[in-house]
Each structure stands twice: as structure tokens, then as C-alpha cells.
Scaffold this active site. Structure first.
Site, mmCIF file in Angstrom:
data_model
loop_
_atom_site.group_PDB
_atom_site.id
_atom_site.type_symbol
_atom_site.label_atom_id
_atom_site.label_comp_id
_atom_site.label_asym_id
_atom_site.label_seq_id
_atom_site.Cartn_x
_atom_site.Cartn_y
_atom_site.Cartn_z
ATOM 1 N N ASP A 92 51.052 43.625 130.425
ATOM 2 C CA ASP A 92 49.723 43.125 130.027
ATOM 3 C C ASP A 92 49.493 43.013 128.510
ATOM 4 O O ASP A 92 48.433 43.439 128.027
ATOM 5 C CB ASP A 92 48.626 44.008 130.646
ATOM 6 C CG ASP A 92 48.606 43.976 132.167
ATOM 7 O OD1 ASP A 92 49.436 43.282 132.764
ATOM 8 O OD2 ASP A 92 47.743 44.654 132.758
ATOM 9 N N ASP A 100 47.642 40.413 133.693
ATOM 10 C CA ASP A 100 46.399 40.680 134.414
ATOM 11 C C ASP A 100 45.696 39.324 134.569
ATOM 12 O O ASP A 100 45.544 38.590 133.577
ATOM 13 C CB ASP A 100 45.565 41.646 133.561
ATOM 14 C CG ASP A 100 44.680 42.572 134.366
ATOM 15 O OD1 ASP A 100 45.120 43.078 135.420
ATOM 16 O OD2 ASP A 100 43.528 42.801 133.937
ATOM 17 N N HIS A 122 42.593 37.675 136.650
ATOM 18 C CA HIS A 122 41.464 37.812 137.578
ATOM 19 C C HIS A 122 40.690 36.502 137.753
ATOM 20 O O HIS A 122 40.453 35.791 136.766
ATOM 21 C CB HIS A 122 40.480 38.860 137.052
ATOM 22 C CG HIS A 122 41.064 40.221 136.848
ATOM 23 N ND1 HIS A 122 41.721 40.907 137.845
ATOM 24 C CD2 HIS A 122 41.070 41.041 135.762
ATOM 25 C CE1 HIS A 122 42.103 42.096 137.373
ATOM 26 N NE2 HIS A 122 41.734 42.193 136.107
ATOM 27 N N HIS A 146 35.350 38.723 139.593
ATOM 28 C CA HIS A 146 36.239 39.721 140.222
ATOM 29 C C HIS A 146 35.485 41.035 140.487
ATOM 30 O O HIS A 146 34.623 41.428 139.698
ATOM 31 C CB HIS A 146 37.444 39.990 139.305
ATOM 32 C CG HIS A 146 38.526 40.773 139.969
ATOM 33 N ND1 HIS A 146 38.724 42.116 139.731
ATOM 34 C CD2 HIS A 146 39.450 40.414 140.886
ATOM 35 C CE1 HIS A 146 39.747 42.547 140.475
ATOM 36 N NE2 HIS A 146 40.201 41.526 141.180
ATOM 37 N N HIS A 173 37.257 40.376 131.972
ATOM 38 C CA HIS A 173 38.464 40.244 131.137
ATOM 39 C C HIS A 173 39.550 39.495 131.886
ATOM 40 O O HIS A 173 39.552 39.445 133.119
ATOM 41 C CB HIS A 173 38.988 41.632 130.719
ATOM 42 C CG HIS A 173 39.485 42.436 131.889
ATOM 43 N ND1 HIS A 173 38.636 43.127 132.732
ATOM 44 C CD2 HIS A 173 40.732 42.625 132.394
ATOM 45 C CE1 HIS A 173 39.341 43.706 133.688
ATOM 46 N NE2 HIS A 173 40.624 43.412 133.513
ATOM 47 N N LYS A 218 48.808 39.695 138.476
ATOM 48 C CA LYS A 218 48.213 40.711 139.360
ATOM 49 C C LYS A 218 46.710 40.750 139.162
ATOM 50 O O LYS A 218 46.206 40.350 138.108
ATOM 51 C CB LYS A 218 48.833 42.081 139.083
ATOM 52 C CG LYS A 218 48.651 42.528 137.647
ATOM 53 C CD LYS A 218 49.388 43.809 137.365
ATOM 54 C CE LYS A 218 49.165 44.264 135.941
ATOM 55 N NZ LYS A 218 47.737 44.526 135.615
ATOM 56 N N CYS A 244 47.348 50.423 133.337
ATOM 57 C CA CYS A 244 48.391 49.625 133.985
ATOM 58 C C CYS A 244 49.795 50.171 133.747
ATOM 59 O O CYS A 244 50.639 50.105 134.642
ATOM 60 C CB CYS A 244 48.250 48.167 133.589
ATOM 61 S SG CYS A 244 46.736 47.459 134.298
HETATM 62 C C1 VGL Z 1 44.033 47.098 132.588
HETATM 63 C C2 VGL Z 1 41.897 47.792 133.010
HETATM 64 C C3 VGL Z 1 41.646 46.654 133.738
HETATM 65 C C4 VGL Z 1 45.340 47.383 131.916
HETATM 66 C C5 VGL Z 1 43.807 45.957 133.321
HETATM 67 O O1 VGL Z 1 46.111 46.433 131.662
HETATM 68 O O2 VGL Z 1 45.605 48.582 131.640
HETATM 69 N N1 VGL Z 1 43.080 48.024 132.460
HETATM 70 N N2 VGL Z 1 42.613 45.732 133.889
HETATM 71 ZN ZN ZN Z 2 42.119 43.900 134.835
#
Ligand code: VGL
Ligand code: ZN
Length: 206
Positions: free
Chosen positions: A13, A51, A53, A57, A86, A111, A156
Site C-alpha cells: 500500500d 488498497d 475501495h 465503502h 481513502h 484489496k 496492512c
Molecule cells: C490501511 C487503514 C485502512 C493500510 C488501509 O494500508 O494500513 N489502513 N486501509
Molecule cells: Zn483501506
């Protein structure tokens, strides 16, 4: 550790929304970019996660009237932290950091694309059972050792590392290539949980 030809670098990410100025900015998140780029040059196998979404979401606080970002709610699959909107599919916030060198990545795992469930881990969604397909890919390719870096250490990266261990992969985290969100002690808890699960936590690779 000594890097082998069949080791995988899994980069978690490294996206604009997790970097300074982004919607869910991790302090110093962009500092991982040069570290990760340098690591990627040394691996024969590089996989990225993204990430990804849909708008609205269920992990977004804005989808739950009256709920504050960073609060927690009960979802059918367990507790879920609510985040600012986000990494919305197709937006610049969801794009990889512009300085991240992605050319040598052989796979990008997206994801969190199902509206009703979040996915921190590169392996399973947050019900801890719905697979992303990454484990099958690695097994079919005969890749058994994973080195991870990216964002965020306590979400993550941690979830991916714990699942990797649960699946039997040899797992190392390069801390110089990670930064944390650190909500209410979550970094210390993540570090302890990863060490307990047999994840090797190293500052950098020699
Ligand atoms: C993440 C919060 C929400 C991450 C992703 O990449 O750690 N944290 N979505
Ligand atoms: Zn996320």
C-alpha cells in the site's frame, strides 16, 4: 538474512492517500519510498498491494451517519475501525506514490474492493477467511519466503505478516521501509503480535 532468488518482496500500500497530504496520511509515509525502491532492485520477485475501495465503502466513517473517523464499529465479521474516505478506485489518492518504482512488480493485488468488507491483509479480507488469491499464486510459483515493507506497519503490514505466518510462509519485515498509523498503542501491539507469531523484524537488510 541473505536474499535468495526465490524470495519475494511484498510491498504494501505505498499509495498517495497514505503519504503526507493524502486522505489517511501516515506520518512520514513517503519516507518508505526510497527504501522500498532500493530493496526492490535486489529481489527477483516483487509483488505490490493496492488498497482499492469503491466510494461509500463500509470502512469509511462517512458511510455510518454520526460515526467519527478512527472510531470502531461492530461488523458481521468483527470489530472494524472507521477511516476517512481513502484509496477510492481510480482516484489519484489510490495511485501508487509517483516515485515508487513499480516496473519490476510481477503482480498487483488489489484489496478492499468489496463494499461490505474491508481487507487489510494481502492474503485475506477482514473476515480472515475470504482469500485474495495471493497464497495460491505464491504456492503455484514455489515462493516460500516473504520480505515485507510498506504502509502501515500496524494495519496492512501487520495483518499481512500474521496471515503469512499462519499460512506457513517464512516472513521478515524491514522496519526501515515501514511507517505506522499508531492509533492508541497499535504500533506496540502490532510489533508484539508479529514477534509472537514468528515474524522476523529487522531494521534493514544487510
Ligand atoms: C490501511 C487503514 C485502512 C493500510 C488501509 O494500508 O494500513 N489502513 N486501509
Ligand atoms: Zn483501506
Amino acid at each position: 538474512m541473505q536474499i535468495r532468488r526465490d524470495d519475494l518482496l511484498l510491498i504494501i500500500d505505498v499509495q498517495n492517500d497514505f503519504c503526507p497530504g493524502g486522505a489517511l496520511a501516515v506520518t512520514d509515509g513517503d519516507a518508505v519510498v526510497p527504501v522500498v525502491n532500493r530493496l526492490a532492485e535486489r529481489f527477483d520477485h516483487v509483488v505490490l498491494t493496492q488498497d482499492w475501495h469503491p466510494s461509500g465503502h463500509s470502512s469509511f466513517a462517512t458511510s455510518h451517519p454520526g460515526a467519527a473517523p478512527f472510531s470502531s464499529i461492530a461488523m458481521p465479521y468483527g470489530p472494524q475501525t472507521l477511516w476517512p474516505d481513502h484509496c477510492i478506485q481510480g482516484t489519484s489518492g489510490a495511485s501508487f506514490h509517483p516515485q515508487l518504482v513499480t516496473d519490476r512488480a510481477e503482480l498487483v493485488i488489489r484489496k478492499g474492493f468489496r463494499g461490505a468488507i474491508d481487507s487489510y491483509s494481502a492474503f485475506f479480507e477482514n473476515d480472515r477467511t475470504t482469500p485474495t488469491g495471493l497464497a495460491g499464486y505464491l504456492r503455484e510459483r514455489g515462493l516460500t519466503r516473504i520480505v515485507m515493507a510498506g504502509l502501515a506497519t500496524d494495519y496492512c503490514v501487520q495483518y499481512s505478516a500474521l496471515d503469512a505466518r499462519r499460512l506457513g510462509f517464512d516472513t521478515t519485515i524491514v522496519l526501515a521501509g515501514c511507517r505506522a498509523i499508531d492509533l492508541a498503542g497499535s504500533l506496540a501491539a502490532a510489533t508484539a503480535a508479529m514477534a509472537e507469531a514468528g515474524v522476523a523484524l529487522v531494521d534493514d537488510l544487510p
